[in-house]
Design an enzyme around this catalytic site. Structure first.
Site, PDB file in Angstrom:
ATOM      1  N   ASN A   6      60.198  30.939  34.735  1.00 28.31           N
ATOM      2  CA  ASN A   6      60.378  30.510  33.252  1.00 28.31           C
ATOM      3  C   ASN A   6      60.808  31.384  32.211  1.00 28.31           C
ATOM      4  O   ASN A   6      60.223  32.092  31.750  1.00 28.31           O
ATOM      5  CB  ASN A   6      59.271  29.707  32.714  1.00 28.31           C
ATOM      6  CG  ASN A   6      59.510  28.651  31.447  1.00 28.31           C
ATOM      7  OD1 ASN A   6      60.380  28.937  30.718  1.00 28.31           O
ATOM      8  ND2 ASN A   6      59.016  27.596  31.469  1.00 28.31           N
ATOM      9  N   LYS A   9      59.329  31.458  28.626  1.00 30.48           N
ATOM     10  CA  LYS A   9      57.927  32.100  28.662  1.00 30.48           C
ATOM     11  C   LYS A   9      58.167  33.286  28.616  1.00 30.48           C
ATOM     12  O   LYS A   9      57.572  34.085  27.683  1.00 30.48           O
ATOM     13  CB  LYS A   9      57.289  31.632  29.963  1.00 30.48           C
ATOM     14  CG  LYS A   9      56.375  30.267  30.168  1.00 30.48           C
ATOM     15  CD  LYS A   9      55.938  30.482  31.395  1.00 30.48           C
ATOM     16  CE  LYS A   9      54.643  29.366  31.720  1.00 30.48           C
ATOM     17  NZ  LYS A   9      53.938  29.614  32.924  1.00 30.48           N
ATOM     18  N   GLU A  33      51.402  27.788  44.217  1.00 26.13           N
ATOM     19  CA  GLU A  33      50.450  27.826  43.158  1.00 26.13           C
ATOM     20  C   GLU A  33      49.350  26.921  43.900  1.00 26.13           C
ATOM     21  O   GLU A  33      49.564  26.063  44.393  1.00 26.13           O
ATOM     22  CB  GLU A  33      50.711  27.073  41.903  1.00 26.13           C
ATOM     23  CG  GLU A  33      50.739  27.752  40.895  1.00 26.13           C
ATOM     24  CD  GLU A  33      51.280  27.154  39.589  1.00 26.13           C
ATOM     25  OE1 GLU A  33      51.062  25.996  39.457  1.00 26.13           O
ATOM     26  OE2 GLU A  33      52.020  27.876  38.588  1.00 26.13           O
ATOM     27  N   ASP A  62      49.643  30.501  33.399  1.00 24.89           N
ATOM     28  CA  ASP A  62      49.550  28.891  33.693  1.00 24.89           C
ATOM     29  C   ASP A  62      49.317  28.152  32.309  1.00 24.89           C
ATOM     30  O   ASP A  62      48.638  28.782  31.545  1.00 24.89           O
ATOM     31  CB  ASP A  62      48.581  28.426  34.554  1.00 24.89           C
ATOM     32  CG  ASP A  62      49.004  27.366  35.470  1.00 24.89           C
ATOM     33  OD1 ASP A  62      50.006  27.374  35.791  1.00 24.89           O
ATOM     34  OD2 ASP A  62      48.163  26.098  35.062  1.00 24.89           O
ATOM     35  N   SER A  63      50.206  27.325  32.026  1.00 20.34           N
ATOM     36  CA  SER A  63      50.004  26.581  30.781  1.00 20.34           C
ATOM     37  C   SER A  63      50.313  25.155  30.739  1.00 20.34           C
ATOM     38  O   SER A  63      50.719  24.484  31.907  1.00 20.34           O
ATOM     39  CB  SER A  63      50.924  27.371  29.799  1.00 20.34           C
ATOM     40  OG  SER A  63      52.212  27.233  30.259  1.00 20.34           O
ATOM     41  N   PHE A 137      61.650  24.908  24.093  1.00 24.23           N
ATOM     42  CA  PHE A 137      61.925  24.303  25.331  1.00 24.23           C
ATOM     43  C   PHE A 137      60.939  23.159  25.702  1.00 24.23           C
ATOM     44  O   PHE A 137      60.056  23.177  24.694  1.00 24.23           O
ATOM     45  CB  PHE A 137      61.951  25.456  26.569  1.00 24.23           C
ATOM     46  CG  PHE A 137      60.468  26.103  26.562  1.00 24.23           C
ATOM     47  CD1 PHE A 137      60.074  27.147  25.976  1.00 24.23           C
ATOM     48  CD2 PHE A 137      59.706  25.627  27.741  1.00 24.23           C
ATOM     49  CE1 PHE A 137      58.870  27.749  26.278  1.00 24.23           C
ATOM     50  CE2 PHE A 137      58.468  26.087  28.085  1.00 24.23           C
ATOM     51  CZ  PHE A 137      57.905  27.152  27.115  1.00 24.23           C
ATOM     52  N   ASP A 140      58.407  21.211  23.136  1.00 27.34           N
ATOM     53  CA  ASP A 140      58.634  21.685  22.003  1.00 27.34           C
ATOM     54  C   ASP A 140      59.022  20.778  20.732  1.00 27.34           C
ATOM     55  O   ASP A 140      58.686  20.654  20.011  1.00 27.34           O
ATOM     56  CB  ASP A 140      59.366  22.916  21.615  1.00 27.34           C
ATOM     57  CG  ASP A 140      58.495  24.302  22.308  1.00 27.34           C
ATOM     58  OD1 ASP A 140      57.164  24.062  22.122  1.00 27.34           O
ATOM     59  OD2 ASP A 140      59.357  25.332  22.462  1.00 27.34           O
ATOM     60  N   HIS A 169      49.980  28.788  21.565  1.00 25.87           N
ATOM     61  CA  HIS A 169      48.977  29.346  22.425  1.00 25.87           C
ATOM     62  C   HIS A 169      49.441  30.406  23.158  1.00 25.87           C
ATOM     63  O   HIS A 169      48.628  31.345  23.452  1.00 25.87           O
ATOM     64  CB  HIS A 169      49.053  27.738  23.487  1.00 25.87           C
ATOM     65  CG  HIS A 169      50.411  27.588  24.010  1.00 25.87           C
ATOM     66  ND1 HIS A 169      51.460  27.410  23.171  1.00 25.87           N
ATOM     67  CD2 HIS A 169      50.977  27.285  25.320  1.00 25.87           C
ATOM     68  CE1 HIS A 169      52.346  26.977  23.809  1.00 25.87           C
ATOM     69  NE2 HIS A 169      52.210  27.048  25.185  1.00 25.87           N
ATOM     70  N   ARG A 170      50.594  30.662  23.461  1.00 25.59           N
ATOM     71  CA  ARG A 170      51.072  31.691  24.309  1.00 25.59           C
ATOM     72  C   ARG A 170      51.021  33.089  23.265  1.00 25.59           C
ATOM     73  O   ARG A 170      50.560  34.034  23.694  1.00 25.59           O
ATOM     74  CB  ARG A 170      52.578  31.680  24.612  1.00 25.59           C
ATOM     75  CG  ARG A 170      53.403  32.599  25.268  1.00 25.59           C
ATOM     76  CD  ARG A 170      54.533  32.414  26.058  1.00 25.59           C
ATOM     77  NE  ARG A 170      54.374  30.866  26.871  1.00 25.59           N
ATOM     78  CZ  ARG A 170      54.789  29.751  26.655  1.00 25.59           C
ATOM     79  NH1 ARG A 170      55.124  29.534  25.615  1.00 25.59           N
ATOM     80  NH2 ARG A 170      54.182  28.713  27.581  1.00 25.59           N
TER      81      ARG A 170
HETATM   82  P1  ITT Z   1      55.930  29.588  36.044  1.00 27.49           P
HETATM   83  O1  ITT Z   1      54.637  28.728  36.604  1.00 27.49           O
HETATM   84  O2  ITT Z   1      57.038  30.149  37.044  1.00 27.49           O
HETATM   85  O3  ITT Z   1      55.489  30.693  35.182  1.00 27.49           O
HETATM   86  P2  ITT Z   1      56.363  27.027  34.682  1.00 27.49           P
HETATM   87  O4  ITT Z   1      57.595  26.513  33.644  1.00 27.49           O
HETATM   88  O5  ITT Z   1      56.399  26.183  36.031  1.00 27.49           O
HETATM   89  O6  ITT Z   1      56.860  28.492  34.984  1.00 27.49           O
HETATM   90  P3  ITT Z   1      53.755  26.411  34.541  1.00 27.49           P
HETATM   91  O7  ITT Z   1      53.363  25.986  35.686  1.00 27.49           O
HETATM   92  O8  ITT Z   1      52.474  26.984  33.701  1.00 27.49           O
HETATM   93  O9  ITT Z   1      54.907  26.985  34.408  1.00 27.49           O
HETATM   94  O10 ITT Z   1      54.112  24.912  33.640  1.00 27.49           O
HETATM   95  C1  ITT Z   1      53.743  24.945  32.318  1.00 27.49           C
HETATM   96  C2  ITT Z   1      54.740  23.762  31.791  1.00 27.49           C
HETATM   97  O11 ITT Z   1      54.045  23.356  30.640  1.00 27.49           O
HETATM   98  C3  ITT Z   1      55.866  24.381  31.290  1.00 27.49           C
HETATM   99  O12 ITT Z   1      57.170  24.253  32.462  1.00 27.49           O
HETATM  100  C4  ITT Z   1      56.465  23.261  30.073  1.00 27.49           C
HETATM  101  O13 ITT Z   1      56.735  22.017  30.727  1.00 27.49           O
HETATM  102  C5  ITT Z   1      54.970  22.983  29.554  1.00 27.49           C
HETATM  103  N1  ITT Z   1      54.990  23.852  28.610  1.00 27.49           N
HETATM  104  C6  ITT Z   1      53.912  25.378  28.594  1.00 27.49           C
HETATM  105  N2  ITT Z   1      54.241  25.909  27.352  1.00 27.49           N
HETATM  106  C7  ITT Z   1      55.118  25.369  26.655  1.00 27.49           C
HETATM  107  C8  ITT Z   1      55.623  25.456  25.506  1.00 27.49           C
HETATM  108  O14 ITT Z   1      55.367  26.766  24.631  1.00 27.49           O
HETATM  109  N3  ITT Z   1      56.785  24.834  24.888  1.00 27.49           N
HETATM  110  C9  ITT Z   1      57.115  23.771  25.666  1.00 27.49           C
HETATM  111  N4  ITT Z   1      56.293  23.033  26.960  1.00 27.49           N
HETATM  112  C10 ITT Z   1      55.604  24.063  27.343  1.00 27.49           C
END
Ligand code: ITT
Length: 186
Positions: A6, A9, A33, A62-63, A137, A140, A169-170
């Site tokens: 991502n 991120k 994962e 992970d988020s 993204f 948001d 959160h990040r």
């Molecule tokens: P990686 O696992 O490759 O790091 P990912 O996007 O798949 O990338 P996650 O599995 O942690 O990451 O998924 C978390 C999802 O939660 C992310 O794809 C978004 O849809 C949402 N998310 C997390 N943080 C966010 C943010 O700051 N703003 C908007 N959506 C967020």
């Protein structure tokens, strides 16, 4: 090294770590994962799996978005739900719902040959009635953080990148990582 698919991120994390003069590299690396209900556990297991392969200090995050009236959904399924339902789907699920409370949570796992640490951060708010803003993204445009107004207006994360990147959160999780790293690793 931040292993993530991502780019958003990564860009946010890089900005936060720059404040502590920590250089972050982006690594795209496909991995499996684990399935679990707890993002902290997913982050830790991902870091261990990746370290066995890459053998260099790295972080993974992970988020997810947790909506109170939906018992924490989409939570660990946030990425998948965003692809399948999108923000319109979430707004539909919440139509007519009074309790629009929600929070984002991020857990970052750091690993090297001697250390394994995990840092989590949250930001609480509500899901807006409609999408607003073009920054950021995924979720948001529908997330409004609690208790913060700019020019007497409550804004979504997509309406103010500066706001998001100072309270998200990040931001909270990477700031904890940066403080620890500055003392114990550097
Ligand atoms: P990686 O696992 O490759 O790091 P990912 O996007 O798949 O990338 P996650 O599995 O942690 O990451 O998924 C978390 C999802 O939660 C992310 O794809 C978004 O849809 C949402 N998310 C997390 N943080 C966010 C943010 O700051 N703003 C908007 N959506 C967020």
């Amino acid at each position: 090294m931040f292993v993530t698919s991502n780019a958003h991120k990564f860009a946010e994390a890089q900005k936060i770590l720059r404040l502590y003069k920590i250089q972050l590299e982006h690594l795209l690396y496909a991995y499996e994962e684990i399935r679990a209900d707890d993002i902290k556990q997913i982050a830790i297991e991902s870091a261990k799996t990746l370290f066995r392969k890459i053998k260099k200090p790295l972080v993974v995050e992970d988020s997810g978005l947790f909506i109170l009236s939906l018992n924490g959904f989409p939570g660990v399924y946030s990425a998948w739900v965003q692809k399948k339902l999108g923000n319109n789907g979430i707004l539909k699920l919440l139509s007519g719902t009074k309790n629009r409370g929600a929070y984002f949570k991020s857990c970052i796992a750091y690993i090297d040959s001697k250390n394994q640490k995990v840092f989590c951060g949250e930001v609480h708010g509500i899901i807006s009635k409609r999408k607003k803003g073009n920054n950021g993204f995924d979720y948001d445009p529908i997330f409004i953080p609690n208790n913060i107004q700019l020019n007497s207006k409550y804004l979504t994360f997509a309406e103010s990148e500066t706001l998001k990147n100072s309270i998200s959160h990040r931001f909270n999780a990477f700031t904890e990582l940066a403080k620890w790293y500055s003392v114990y690793i550097r």
